[in-house]
Design a protein around this motif. Sequence first.
Motif, PDB file in Angstrom:
ATOM      1  N   THR A   1       9.399   2.164 -10.832  1.00  0.00           N
ATOM      2  CA  THR A   1       8.650   1.448  -9.807  1.00  0.00           C
ATOM      3  C   THR A   1       7.339   0.907 -10.352  1.00  0.00           C
ATOM      4  N   ALA A   2       6.834   1.485 -11.453  1.00  0.00           N
ATOM      5  CA  ALA A   2       5.612   0.958 -12.081  1.00  0.00           C
ATOM      6  C   ALA A   2       5.842  -0.471 -12.538  1.00  0.00           C
ATOM      7  N   HIS A   3       7.010  -0.734 -13.147  1.00  0.00           N
ATOM      8  CA  HIS A   3       7.328  -2.100 -13.577  1.00  0.00           C
ATOM      9  C   HIS A   3       7.410  -3.041 -12.374  1.00  0.00           C
ATOM     10  N   TYR A   4       8.022  -2.554 -11.314  1.00  0.00           N
ATOM     11  CA  TYR A   4       8.177  -3.349 -10.088  1.00  0.00           C
ATOM     12  C   TYR A   4       6.820  -3.708  -9.492  1.00  0.00           C
ATOM     13  N   VAL A   5       5.940  -2.712  -9.365  1.00  0.00           N
ATOM     14  CA  VAL A   5       4.618  -2.958  -8.774  1.00  0.00           C
ATOM     15  C   VAL A   5       3.791  -3.872  -9.670  1.00  0.00           C
TER      16      VAL A   5
ATOM     17  N   LEU B   1       0.795  -1.229   0.000  1.00  0.00           N
ATOM     18  CA  LEU B   1       0.000   0.000   0.000  1.00  0.00           C
ATOM     19  C   LEU B   1       0.832   1.286   0.000  1.00  0.00           C
ATOM     20  N   PRO B   2       1.907   1.403   0.807  1.00  0.00           N
ATOM     21  CA  PRO B   2       2.698   2.647   0.754  1.00  0.00           C
ATOM     22  C   PRO B   2       3.300   2.911  -0.617  1.00  0.00           C
ATOM     23  N   GLN B   3       3.658   1.852  -1.357  1.00  0.00           N
ATOM     24  CA  GLN B   3       4.272   2.039  -2.670  1.00  0.00           C
ATOM     25  C   GLN B   3       3.272   2.563  -3.692  1.00  0.00           C
ATOM     26  N   LEU B   4       2.014   2.220  -3.541  1.00  0.00           N
ATOM     27  CA  LEU B   4       0.996   2.637  -4.511  1.00  0.00           C
ATOM     28  C   LEU B   4       0.723   4.139  -4.477  1.00  0.00           C
ATOM     29  N   ARG B   5       1.220   4.822  -3.446  1.00  0.00           N
ATOM     30  CA  ARG B   5       1.021   6.270  -3.349  1.00  0.00           C
ATOM     31  C   ARG B   5       2.044   7.054  -4.166  1.00  0.00           C
ATOM     32  N   ILE B   6       3.157   6.400  -4.555  1.00  0.00           N
ATOM     33  CA  ILE B   6       4.222   7.101  -5.301  1.00  0.00           C
ATOM     34  C   ILE B   6       4.758   6.206  -6.413  1.00  0.00           C
ATOM     35  N   VAL B   7       3.934   6.010  -7.438  1.00  0.00           N
ATOM     36  CA  VAL B   7       4.330   5.144  -8.546  1.00  0.00           C
ATOM     37  C   VAL B   7       4.932   5.969  -9.677  1.00  0.00           C
TER      38      VAL B   7
ATOM     39  N   LEU C   1      -3.700  -4.854  -5.785  1.00  0.00           N
ATOM     40  CA  LEU C   1      -2.812  -4.614  -6.917  1.00  0.00           C
ATOM     41  C   LEU C   1      -3.529  -4.670  -8.262  1.00  0.00           C
ATOM     42  N   ALA C   2      -4.735  -5.242  -8.289  1.00  0.00           N
ATOM     43  CA  ALA C   2      -5.435  -5.419  -9.564  1.00  0.00           C
ATOM     44  C   ALA C   2      -5.739  -4.085 -10.234  1.00  0.00           C
ATOM     45  N   ASP C   3      -6.179  -3.088  -9.453  1.00  0.00           N
ATOM     46  CA  ASP C   3      -6.513  -1.792 -10.024  1.00  0.00           C
ATOM     47  C   ASP C   3      -5.287  -1.141 -10.649  1.00  0.00           C
ATOM     48  N   PHE C   4      -4.146  -1.240  -9.941  1.00  0.00           N
ATOM     49  CA  PHE C   4      -2.918  -0.677 -10.507  1.00  0.00           C
ATOM     50  C   PHE C   4      -2.557  -1.374 -11.812  1.00  0.00           C
ATOM     51  N   CYS C   5      -2.630  -2.698 -11.828  1.00  0.00           N
ATOM     52  CA  CYS C   5      -2.272  -3.454 -13.033  1.00  0.00           C
ATOM     53  C   CYS C   5      -3.142  -3.050 -14.219  1.00  0.00           C
ATOM     54  N   TYR C   6      -4.415  -2.740 -13.941  1.00  0.00           N
ATOM     55  CA  TYR C   6      -5.312  -2.288 -15.005  1.00  0.00           C
ATOM     56  C   TYR C   6      -4.804  -0.991 -15.614  1.00  0.00           C
ATOM     57  N   TYR C   7      -4.467  -0.009 -14.767  1.00  0.00           N
ATOM     58  CA  TYR C   7      -3.974   1.279 -15.272  1.00  0.00           C
ATOM     59  C   TYR C   7      -2.604   1.132 -15.922  1.00  0.00           C
ATOM     60  N   TYR C   8      -1.790   0.203 -15.413  1.00  0.00           N
ATOM     61  CA  TYR C   8      -0.467  -0.030 -15.998  1.00  0.00           C
ATOM     62  C   TYR C   8      -0.603  -0.538 -17.438  1.00  0.00           C
TER      63      TYR C   8
ATOM     64  N   LEU D   1       2.599   7.067 -14.108  1.00  0.00           N
ATOM     65  CA  LEU D   1       3.386   7.874 -13.188  1.00  0.00           C
ATOM     66  C   LEU D   1       2.673   8.017 -11.845  1.00  0.00           C
ATOM     67  N   ARG D   2       1.386   8.093 -11.893  1.00  0.00           N
ATOM     68  CA  ARG D   2       0.606   8.225 -10.663  1.00  0.00           C
ATOM     69  C   ARG D   2      -0.798   7.721 -10.935  1.00  0.00           C
ATOM     70  N   LEU D   3      -1.323   6.965  -9.994  1.00  0.00           N
ATOM     71  CA  LEU D   3      -2.675   6.464 -10.162  1.00  0.00           C
ATOM     72  C   LEU D   3      -3.675   7.607 -10.064  1.00  0.00           C
ATOM     73  N   PRO D   4      -4.825   7.459 -10.747  1.00  0.00           N
ATOM     74  CA  PRO D   4      -5.847   8.500 -10.643  1.00  0.00           C
ATOM     75  C   PRO D   4      -6.251   8.704  -9.190  1.00  0.00           C
ATOM     76  N   SER D   5      -6.624   9.928  -8.834  1.00  0.00           N
ATOM     77  CA  SER D   5      -7.007  10.208  -7.455  1.00  0.00           C
ATOM     78  C   SER D   5      -8.187   9.352  -7.041  1.00  0.00           C
ATOM     79  N   GLY D   6      -8.122   8.843  -5.825  1.00  0.00           N
ATOM     80  CA  GLY D   6      -9.194   7.993  -5.324  1.00  0.00           C
ATOM     81  C   GLY D   6      -8.925   6.525  -5.472  1.00  0.00           C
TER      82      GLY D   6
END
Length: 266
Positions: free
Chosen positions: A188-192, A178-184, A241-248, A259-264
């Motif tokens: 680090t996007a590849h890592y996450v 969770l802390p990593q998802l605040r600063i992608v 992590l699924a939501d991040f993977c979708y945006y990735y 670079l950064r997930l959408p707000s919310g």
Amino acid sequence: MRPPRRLIHVVSTWVRRQPPKMKAFLAVVIGMAALVLLRAIVHDHDNIFVAAEAVHSIGISVLIYKLMKERTCAGLSLKCQELTAIFLAVRLYCSFVMEFDIHTLLDSATLATTLWVIYTIRFKLRSTYVEDKDSFAIYYLAVPCGILALLIHPSTSHHIANRILWALSVYLEAVSVLPQLRIVEPFTAHYVFALGVARFLSCAHWVLQVIESRGHLLSAMGYGLWPSMVLISEIVQTFILADFCYYYVKSVFGGQIVLRLPSGVV
């Protein structure tokens, strides 16, 4: 290349406009379809877990490359790495005293690498660490996980302290990213994303094992709420992590990098 990108844009736009319940339903459907596919093409389900470990290793390799080649840790969450080190250390202790196996060796290597990353961020590349962005208070995660471990833990014959620590490592792992998802950022996007794929494969391995054993695997882990909590923890981390993977995936196909997930989202 335009037609595929246009199709992806249309689909992603449609998905984005759906209400939260529909998005959750679509995620469940896609997850179940992926499970069916894995069950059909992978005969030895232990290979799925090995694949999860391999993808996780690739993600860590990307981090090491970033730190050594780029000489910067910008976009990397120190707190995420510290949480990872904590749950790995606790799990390693439990493995040594409860069930030493090949996974103990794999966790040892992962912990050593994670400690090296923490050392590099804290001392070698401290000047590039963006501390104000890495502001997630880890006690908001550690304290609830500790309380949950006290209440729900394995019912095996091992010492009560070891059983509580085992549960603590499971719960901490589920929320450690969770802390990593605040600063992608790009690297680090590849890592996450690698963590997301590894977590899905690990969760798929557990679910398929439970299905194949017709529930006997859960029974072998003890009674009470603990077996279900292990499975729920795997699913929770996968959905985090699924939501991040979708945006990735959407960003990569659109010729960009997240670079950064959408707000919310986080």
